[in-house]
Motif scaffolding. Structure first.
Motif, PDB file in Angstrom:
ATOM      1  N   THR A 111       1.051  -1.272  -0.229  1.00  0.00           N
ATOM      2  CA  THR A 111      -0.060   0.024  -0.075  1.00  0.00           C
ATOM      3  C   THR A 111       0.856   1.383   0.007  1.00  0.00           C
ATOM      4  O   THR A 111       2.056   1.189   0.660  1.00  0.00           O
ATOM      5  CB  THR A 111      -0.763  -0.008   1.113  1.00  0.00           C
ATOM      6  N   ALA A 112       0.309   2.294  -0.618  1.00  0.00           N
ATOM      7  CA  ALA A 112       1.141   3.761  -0.715  1.00  0.00           C
ATOM      8  C   ALA A 112       0.411   4.329   0.358  1.00  0.00           C
ATOM      9  O   ALA A 112      -0.443   4.663   0.416  1.00  0.00           O
ATOM     10  CB  ALA A 112       0.775   4.150  -2.143  1.00  0.00           C
ATOM     11  N   GLY A 113       1.436   5.020   1.270  1.00  0.00           N
ATOM     12  CA  GLY A 113       1.305   5.827   2.421  1.00  0.00           C
ATOM     13  C   GLY A 113       0.971   7.538   1.805  1.00  0.00           C
ATOM     14  O   GLY A 113       1.177   7.584   0.588  1.00  0.00           O
ATOM     15  N   LYS A 114       0.630   8.151   2.575  1.00  0.00           N
ATOM     16  CA  LYS A 114       0.147   9.639   2.060  1.00  0.00           C
ATOM     17  C   LYS A 114       1.379  10.345   1.591  1.00  0.00           C
ATOM     18  O   LYS A 114       2.638  10.071   2.104  1.00  0.00           O
ATOM     19  CB  LYS A 114      -0.328  10.318   3.629  1.00  0.00           C
ATOM     20  N   GLY A 115       1.041  10.932   0.439  1.00  0.00           N
ATOM     21  CA  GLY A 115       2.245  11.688  -0.266  1.00  0.00           C
ATOM     22  C   GLY A 115       2.726  10.865  -1.259  1.00  0.00           C
ATOM     23  O   GLY A 115       3.972  11.256  -2.059  1.00  0.00           O
ATOM     24  N   LEU A 116       2.405   9.590  -1.602  1.00  0.00           N
ATOM     25  CA  LEU A 116       2.903   8.755  -2.536  1.00  0.00           C
ATOM     26  C   LEU A 116       2.011   8.567  -3.802  1.00  0.00           C
ATOM     27  O   LEU A 116       0.746   8.625  -3.386  1.00  0.00           O
ATOM     28  CB  LEU A 116       3.415   7.366  -2.044  1.00  0.00           C
ATOM     29  N   LYS A 117       2.605   8.358  -4.864  1.00  0.00           N
ATOM     30  CA  LYS A 117       1.695   8.141  -6.150  1.00  0.00           C
ATOM     31  C   LYS A 117       1.447   6.491  -6.089  1.00  0.00           C
ATOM     32  O   LYS A 117       2.287   5.907  -6.658  1.00  0.00           O
ATOM     33  CB  LYS A 117       2.400   8.858  -7.289  1.00  0.00           C
ATOM     34  N   LYS A 118       0.292   6.422  -5.956  1.00  0.00           N
ATOM     35  CA  LYS A 118      -0.304   4.772  -6.148  1.00  0.00           C
ATOM     36  C   LYS A 118       0.093   3.893  -7.276  1.00  0.00           C
ATOM     37  O   LYS A 118       0.478   3.004  -7.311  1.00  0.00           O
ATOM     38  CB  LYS A 118      -1.808   4.748  -5.542  1.00  0.00           C
ATOM     39  N   ASP A 119      -0.090   5.001  -8.369  1.00  0.00           N
ATOM     40  CA  ASP A 119       0.106   4.399  -9.549  1.00  0.00           C
ATOM     41  C   ASP A 119       1.774   4.017  -9.790  1.00  0.00           C
ATOM     42  O   ASP A 119       1.918   3.353 -10.883  1.00  0.00           O
ATOM     43  CB  ASP A 119      -0.308   5.181 -10.837  1.00  0.00           C
ATOM     44  N   LEU A 120       2.497   4.514  -9.173  1.00  0.00           N
ATOM     45  CA  LEU A 120       3.904   4.200  -9.136  1.00  0.00           C
ATOM     46  C   LEU A 120       4.572   2.960  -8.569  1.00  0.00           C
ATOM     47  O   LEU A 120       5.492   2.544  -8.590  1.00  0.00           O
ATOM     48  CB  LEU A 120       4.986   5.419  -8.742  1.00  0.00           C
ATOM     49  N   LEU A 121       3.733   2.455  -7.476  1.00  0.00           N
ATOM     50  CA  LEU A 121       3.871   1.459  -6.476  1.00  0.00           C
ATOM     51  C   LEU A 121       3.489   0.168  -7.206  1.00  0.00           C
ATOM     52  O   LEU A 121       2.288  -0.052  -7.376  1.00  0.00           O
ATOM     53  CB  LEU A 121       3.485   1.761  -5.383  1.00  0.00           C
ATOM     54  N   ASP A 128      14.713 -15.325  -8.088  1.00  0.00           N
ATOM     55  CA  ASP A 128      14.183 -16.558  -6.854  1.00  0.00           C
ATOM     56  C   ASP A 128      12.858 -16.652  -6.846  1.00  0.00           C
ATOM     57  O   ASP A 128      12.415 -17.517  -6.133  1.00  0.00           O
ATOM     58  CB  ASP A 128      14.858 -16.093  -5.498  1.00  0.00           C
ATOM     59  N   GLY A 129      11.918 -15.926  -7.576  1.00  0.00           N
ATOM     60  CA  GLY A 129      10.489 -16.027  -7.715  1.00  0.00           C
ATOM     61  C   GLY A 129       9.746 -15.327  -6.520  1.00  0.00           C
ATOM     62  O   GLY A 129       8.601 -15.085  -6.634  1.00  0.00           O
ATOM     63  N   SER A 130      10.495 -14.655  -5.642  1.00  0.00           N
ATOM     64  CA  SER A 130       9.902 -13.720  -4.847  1.00  0.00           C
ATOM     65  C   SER A 130       9.462 -12.386  -5.325  1.00  0.00           C
ATOM     66  O   SER A 130       9.985 -12.267  -6.586  1.00  0.00           O
ATOM     67  CB  SER A 130      10.504 -13.488  -3.671  1.00  0.00           C
ATOM     68  N   GLU A 131       8.581 -11.782  -4.936  1.00  0.00           N
ATOM     69  CA  GLU A 131       7.882 -10.511  -5.525  1.00  0.00           C
ATOM     70  C   GLU A 131       8.362  -9.299  -4.792  1.00  0.00           C
ATOM     71  O   GLU A 131       8.412  -9.244  -3.468  1.00  0.00           O
ATOM     72  CB  GLU A 131       6.539 -10.228  -5.307  1.00  0.00           C
ATOM     73  N   GLN A 132       9.240  -8.331  -5.427  1.00  0.00           N
ATOM     74  CA  GLN A 132       9.879  -7.281  -4.768  1.00  0.00           C
ATOM     75  C   GLN A 132       9.230  -6.041  -5.131  1.00  0.00           C
ATOM     76  O   GLN A 132       8.683  -5.763  -6.429  1.00  0.00           O
ATOM     77  CB  GLN A 132      11.464  -7.000  -5.410  1.00  0.00           C
ATOM     78  N   VAL A 133       9.046  -5.219  -4.160  1.00  0.00           N
ATOM     79  CA  VAL A 133       8.272  -3.923  -4.235  1.00  0.00           C
ATOM     80  C   VAL A 133       9.180  -2.917  -5.239  1.00  0.00           C
ATOM     81  O   VAL A 133      10.080  -2.779  -5.000  1.00  0.00           O
ATOM     82  CB  VAL A 133       8.056  -3.210  -2.983  1.00  0.00           C
ATOM     83  N   THR A 134       8.379  -2.258  -5.996  1.00  0.00           N
ATOM     84  CA  THR A 134       8.992  -1.204  -6.938  1.00  0.00           C
ATOM     85  C   THR A 134       8.396   0.043  -6.752  1.00  0.00           C
ATOM     86  O   THR A 134       7.104   0.163  -6.367  1.00  0.00           O
ATOM     87  CB  THR A 134       9.060  -1.649  -8.412  1.00  0.00           C
ATOM     88  N   TYR A 135       9.054   1.156  -6.992  1.00  0.00           N
ATOM     89  CA  TYR A 135       8.381   2.454  -6.981  1.00  0.00           C
ATOM     90  C   TYR A 135       9.062   3.345  -8.373  1.00  0.00           C
ATOM     91  O   TYR A 135      10.138   3.659  -8.166  1.00  0.00           O
ATOM     92  CB  TYR A 135       8.577   3.241  -5.661  1.00  0.00           C
ATOM     93  N   ASN A 136       8.126   3.671  -9.225  1.00  0.00           N
ATOM     94  CA  ASN A 136       8.666   4.363 -10.361  1.00  0.00           C
ATOM     95  C   ASN A 136       9.562   3.376 -11.198  1.00  0.00           C
ATOM     96  O   ASN A 136      10.534   3.945 -11.630  1.00  0.00           O
ATOM     97  CB  ASN A 136       9.279   6.019 -10.046  1.00  0.00           C
ATOM     98  N   GLY A 137       9.311   2.175 -11.206  1.00  0.00           N
ATOM     99  CA  GLY A 137       9.987   1.348 -11.888  1.00  0.00           C
ATOM    100  C   GLY A 137      11.571   0.831 -10.941  1.00  0.00           C
ATOM    101  O   GLY A 137      12.143  -0.048 -11.751  1.00  0.00           O
ATOM    102  N   HIS A 138      11.878   1.399  -9.943  1.00  0.00           N
ATOM    103  CA  HIS A 138      12.932   1.021  -9.156  1.00  0.00           C
ATOM    104  C   HIS A 138      12.596   0.131  -8.145  1.00  0.00           C
ATOM    105  O   HIS A 138      11.670   0.114  -7.224  1.00  0.00           O
ATOM    106  CB  HIS A 138      13.473   2.277  -8.439  1.00  0.00           C
ATOM    107  N   PRO A 139      13.175  -1.308  -8.263  1.00  0.00           N
ATOM    108  CA  PRO A 139      13.216  -2.147  -7.290  1.00  0.00           C
ATOM    109  C   PRO A 139      13.710  -1.656  -5.889  1.00  0.00           C
ATOM    110  O   PRO A 139      14.674  -0.589  -5.868  1.00  0.00           O
ATOM    111  CB  PRO A 139      13.911  -3.379  -7.778  1.00  0.00           C
ATOM    112  N   LEU A 140      13.031  -1.819  -4.658  1.00  0.00           N
ATOM    113  CA  LEU A 140      13.430  -0.973  -3.455  1.00  0.00           C
ATOM    114  C   LEU A 140      14.089  -2.162  -2.658  1.00  0.00           C
ATOM    115  O   LEU A 140      13.688  -3.246  -2.534  1.00  0.00           O
ATOM    116  CB  LEU A 140      12.185  -0.433  -2.789  1.00  0.00           C
ATOM    117  N   TYR A 141      15.034  -1.407  -1.841  1.00  0.00           N
ATOM    118  CA  TYR A 141      15.939  -2.307  -0.954  1.00  0.00           C
ATOM    119  C   TYR A 141      16.075  -1.648   0.366  1.00  0.00           C
ATOM    120  O   TYR A 141      15.868  -0.479   0.387  1.00  0.00           O
ATOM    121  CB  TYR A 141      17.473  -2.388  -1.279  1.00  0.00           C
TER     122      TYR A 141
END
Length: 184
Positions: A111-121, A128-141
């Motif tokens: 979920t996108a918190g306040k101040g974030l663009k939901k369509d970018l999340l 390895d098959g797991s799902e990684q969160v991305t924001y604006n196309g950038h995988p997050l770490y």
């Protein structure tokens, strides 16, 4: 200058420990080689120390005003980074890299918190098959050397073939150094 030496020394120590731990594995199986094991929130230790690679039962990306200005954080306030070596929606960080820079993986829709663009999340499938969160196309770490919410020890670190940066609410890398009282 002292901050750079301490951060670099700590990063090197963390990588050496991770490498030693990987070399001491006695299972001999392929699972130990992936370096991207995921856990549910119930299995993760209940501390502010960033675990190796965790999934959250209620994954969220929020905005926090920190030493670098407005930046992305996870649901526990831990700083989220992008890796310059990644391509759009594709992580290039695996094995030892994923130990030092645990991917922000999820088992449900973030979920996108306040101040974030939901369509970018979004999420992307890792090797390895797991799902990684991305924001604006950038995988997050996260960064293994960040010990508590708000730490930004990984900002500008050059490791595993490229630099790491904190992400702003527009999904762009923040390239400034942290603001400190020492005029850094």
């Amino acid at each position: 200058m002292k901050r750079h030496v301490r951060t670099t020394g700590t990063l090197v120590a963390a990588l050496l420990i991770a490498g030693a731990a990987a070399g001491c594995s006695d299972d001999g199986g392929e699972g130990a080689a992936s370096g991207t094991e995921t856990h549910s929130a119930a299995e993760a230790p209940d501390t502010d120390v960033v675990p190796a690679a965790t999934s959250s039962s209620t994954p969220a990306v929020d905005v926090k005003n920190g030493t670098l200005g407005k930046m992305l954080v996870d649901e526990k306030g831990r700083t989220l980074y992008l890796f310059d070596k990644d391509t759009k929606d594709k992580s290039k960080c695996n094995d030892d890299c994923a130990t030092a820079w645990p991917p922000f993986t999820v088992k449900s829709t973030p979920t996108a918190g306040k101040g974030l663009k939901k369509d970018l999340l979004k999420t992307t499938k890792r090797d390895d098959g797991s799902e990684q969160v991305t924001y604006n196309g950038h995988p997050l770490y996260r960064f293994a050397d960040d010990q508590k919410a708000g730490d930004t020890n990984g900002q500008g670190v050059d490791a595993f073939g490229a630099k790491w940066y904190v992400v702003d609410p527009d999904g762009k890398k923040i390239t400034t150094a942290p603001k400190t009282n020492g005029g850094y």
